[in-house]
Design a protein around this motif. Structure first.
Motif, PDB file in Angstrom:
ATOM      1  N   GLU A   1      11.954   0.771   4.093  1.00  0.00           N
ATOM      2  CA  GLU A   1      12.061  -0.221   5.166  1.00  0.00           C
ATOM      3  C   GLU A   1      13.393  -0.109   5.891  1.00  0.00           C
ATOM      4  OE1 GLU A   1      11.646  -5.047   5.932  1.00  0.00           O
ATOM      5  OE2 GLU A   1      11.080  -4.174   3.992  1.00  0.00           O
ATOM      6  N   ASP A   2      14.467   0.033   5.142  1.00  0.00           N
ATOM      7  CA  ASP A   2      15.782   0.159   5.776  1.00  0.00           C
ATOM      8  C   ASP A   2      15.845   1.388   6.668  1.00  0.00           C
ATOM      9  OD1 ASP A   2      18.732  -0.578   5.956  1.00  0.00           O
ATOM     10  OD2 ASP A   2      18.853   1.461   5.177  1.00  0.00           O
ATOM     11  N   THR A   3      15.309   2.504   6.182  1.00  0.00           N
ATOM     12  CA  THR A   3      15.355   3.755   6.952  1.00  0.00           C
ATOM     13  C   THR A   3      14.551   3.638   8.241  1.00  0.00           C
ATOM     14  OG1 THR A   3      15.626   5.090   4.954  1.00  0.00           O
ATOM     15  CG2 THR A   3      14.792   6.213   6.909  1.00  0.00           C
ATOM     16  N   ILE A   4      13.322   3.157   8.145  1.00  0.00           N
ATOM     17  CA  ILE A   4      12.453   3.086   9.324  1.00  0.00           C
ATOM     18  C   ILE A   4      12.961   2.056  10.326  1.00  0.00           C
ATOM     19  CG2 ILE A   4      10.148   2.452  10.144  1.00  0.00           C
ATOM     20  CD1 ILE A   4       8.995   3.718   7.639  1.00  0.00           C
ATOM     21  N   GLU A   5      13.324   0.865   9.848  1.00  0.00           N
ATOM     22  CA  GLU A   5      13.739  -0.194  10.765  1.00  0.00           C
ATOM     23  C   GLU A   5      15.075   0.135  11.427  1.00  0.00           C
ATOM     24  OE1 GLU A   5      11.896  -2.880  11.704  1.00  0.00           O
ATOM     25  OE2 GLU A   5      10.344  -1.821  10.565  1.00  0.00           O
TER      26      GLU A   5
ATOM     27  N   ALA B   1      10.208  12.179  -4.280  1.00  0.00           N
ATOM     28  CA  ALA B   1       9.212  11.548  -5.151  1.00  0.00           C
ATOM     29  C   ALA B   1       9.877  10.997  -6.406  1.00  0.00           C
ATOM     30  CB  ALA B   1       8.143  12.575  -5.536  1.00  0.00           C
ATOM     31  N   GLY B   2       9.226  10.010  -7.023  1.00  0.00           N
ATOM     32  CA  GLY B   2       9.639   9.545  -8.331  1.00  0.00           C
ATOM     33  C   GLY B   2      10.552   8.340  -8.383  1.00  0.00           C
ATOM     34  N   LEU B   3      10.862   7.718  -7.251  1.00  0.00           N
ATOM     35  CA  LEU B   3      11.713   6.538  -7.285  1.00  0.00           C
ATOM     36  C   LEU B   3      10.921   5.325  -7.781  1.00  0.00           C
ATOM     37  CD1 LEU B   3      13.583   6.816  -3.846  1.00  0.00           C
ATOM     38  CD2 LEU B   3      14.437   7.470  -6.098  1.00  0.00           C
ATOM     39  N   PRO B   4      11.579   4.350  -8.394  1.00  0.00           N
ATOM     40  CA  PRO B   4      10.897   3.098  -8.728  1.00  0.00           C
ATOM     41  C   PRO B   4      10.377   2.421  -7.462  1.00  0.00           C
ATOM     42  CG  PRO B   4      13.008   3.257  -9.846  1.00  0.00           C
ATOM     43  CD  PRO B   4      12.972   4.379  -8.861  1.00  0.00           C
TER      44      PRO B   4
ATOM     45  N   MET C   1      10.611   1.033  -1.710  1.00  0.00           N
ATOM     46  CA  MET C   1      10.272   0.156  -0.598  1.00  0.00           C
ATOM     47  C   MET C   1      11.518  -0.303   0.153  1.00  0.00           C
ATOM     48  SD  MET C   1       7.048   0.011  -0.180  1.00  0.00           S
ATOM     49  CE  MET C   1       6.938  -1.362   0.969  1.00  0.00           C
ATOM     50  N   ALA C   2      12.587  -0.603  -0.578  1.00  0.00           N
ATOM     51  CA  ALA C   2      13.827  -1.032   0.076  1.00  0.00           C
ATOM     52  C   ALA C   2      14.392   0.094   0.936  1.00  0.00           C
ATOM     53  CB  ALA C   2      14.845  -1.469  -0.976  1.00  0.00           C
TER      54      ALA C   2
ATOM     55  N   GLY D   1       0.797  -1.231   0.000  1.00  0.00           N
ATOM     56  CA  GLY D   1       0.000   0.000   0.000  1.00  0.00           C
ATOM     57  C   GLY D   1       0.827   1.278   0.000  1.00  0.00           C
ATOM     58  N   SER D   2       1.925   1.274   0.757  1.00  0.00           N
ATOM     59  CA  SER D   2       2.765   2.480   0.824  1.00  0.00           C
ATOM     60  C   SER D   2       3.335   2.842  -0.540  1.00  0.00           C
ATOM     61  CB  SER D   2       3.908   2.268   1.817  1.00  0.00           C
ATOM     62  OG  SER D   2       3.423   2.008   3.104  1.00  0.00           O
ATOM     63  N   SER D   3       3.783   1.843  -1.291  1.00  0.00           N
ATOM     64  CA  SER D   3       4.381   2.123  -2.592  1.00  0.00           C
ATOM     65  C   SER D   3       3.333   2.589  -3.599  1.00  0.00           C
ATOM     66  CB  SER D   3       5.116   0.895  -3.122  1.00  0.00           C
ATOM     67  OG  SER D   3       4.223  -0.165  -3.385  1.00  0.00           O
ATOM     68  N   ILE D   4       2.113   2.058  -3.494  1.00  0.00           N
ATOM     69  CA  ILE D   4       1.030   2.493  -4.386  1.00  0.00           C
ATOM     70  C   ILE D   4       0.713   3.963  -4.151  1.00  0.00           C
ATOM     71  CG2 ILE D   4      -1.404   2.202  -4.968  1.00  0.00           C
ATOM     72  CD1 ILE D   4      -1.076  -0.767  -4.345  1.00  0.00           C
TER      73      ILE D   4
END
Length: 246
Positions: free
Chosen positions: A224-228, A212-215, A220-221, A167-170
């Protein structure tokens, strides 16, 4: 004895914060009925009450780090307990959440959430709900502000691993706005379940924006890395080893 006393304090604290929804909701109701600004002010007043009483009733202090966004953006946050909802909402001017549909029917919470522009989603139908929400945004039906989503879809206890959902990536792709990741350690002082509240400092940290605008895969990679990584850092800072949970 000390544990029992803290539990009693916690029970009183939990009871009074939910009770205070009623008088605060009633006081702000006339304004909230005619303006979303009134609903926003009511919710911020309640958040302030919770943070104030948590400090002297159960020894839970709260801290917000980083720079909360004031512009329209997507906020993607680690979700450990109700406390991170309170701290994030209190820190941004016009926050609105993607939330479980059943909460929209809860007394007071549901009515105010609707006025804030929160987006209800059905479990198991998340992609359909997100598409509808994006369409609503395009038609200007949702109030501008900071859209907040929890990428793992539910509260996750400290140290527990859970996948990040699509959902986040959408939303990131369709909204074409920058994303503000948020890390937290609040589950250490305010657990996801139960009455007990533990003395200490609950922190949420607004991290540097992801442009904005990343694939999708790259976004997502990085998300997740940043938050975790940063949530683990905050938990270690509080004396908890997230790698020691199995």
């Amino acid at each position: 004895m000390r544990y029992a006393l803290q539990w009693v304090r916690s029970a009183v604290f939990v009871g009074q914060i939910y009770f205070m929804m009623l008088p605060i909701g009633i006081v702000f109701l006339p304004w909230a009925l005619v303006s979303s600004r009134g609903a926003n002010a009511a919710c911020k007043a309640w958040c302030a009450w919770v943070r104030w009483t948590a400090r002297w009733m159960v020894g839970v202090r709260t801290e917000v780090r980083g720079t909360p966004p004031r512009h329209e953006c997507l906020i993607v946050a680690k979700h450990q307990s109700f406390l991170d909802i309170i701290l994030i909402f209190a820190s941004v001017p016009s926050g609105k959440f993607i939330m479980k549909r059943e909460l929209m029917y809860a007394p007071i919470i549901g009515q105010y959430a609707m006025k804030l522009g929160c987006v209800p989603v059905d479990r198991g139908k998340r992609s359909q709900a997100i598409k509808k929400m994006i369409a609503d945004v395009g038609r200007g039906r949702l109030r501008p502000g900071q859209l907040i989503i929890y990428p793992q879809g539910t509260r996750i206890a400290p140290g527990v691993k859970a996948p990040y959902k699509v959902g986040s990536s959408i939303l990131y792709e369709e909204m074409a706005q920058e994303c503000i990741p948020v890390a937290t350690n609040v589950g250490l002082v305010w657990p996801r379940k139960g009455i007990m509240r533990h003395p200490g400092t609950g922190v949420v940290e607004f991290l540097p924006a992801i442009e904005a605008g990343l694939p999708k895969e790259e976004f997502m990679a990085r998300l997740e890395d940043t938050i975790e990584t940063n949530s683990n850092r905050l938990m270690r800072e509080a004396g908890f080893d997230p790698d020691g949970v199995h």
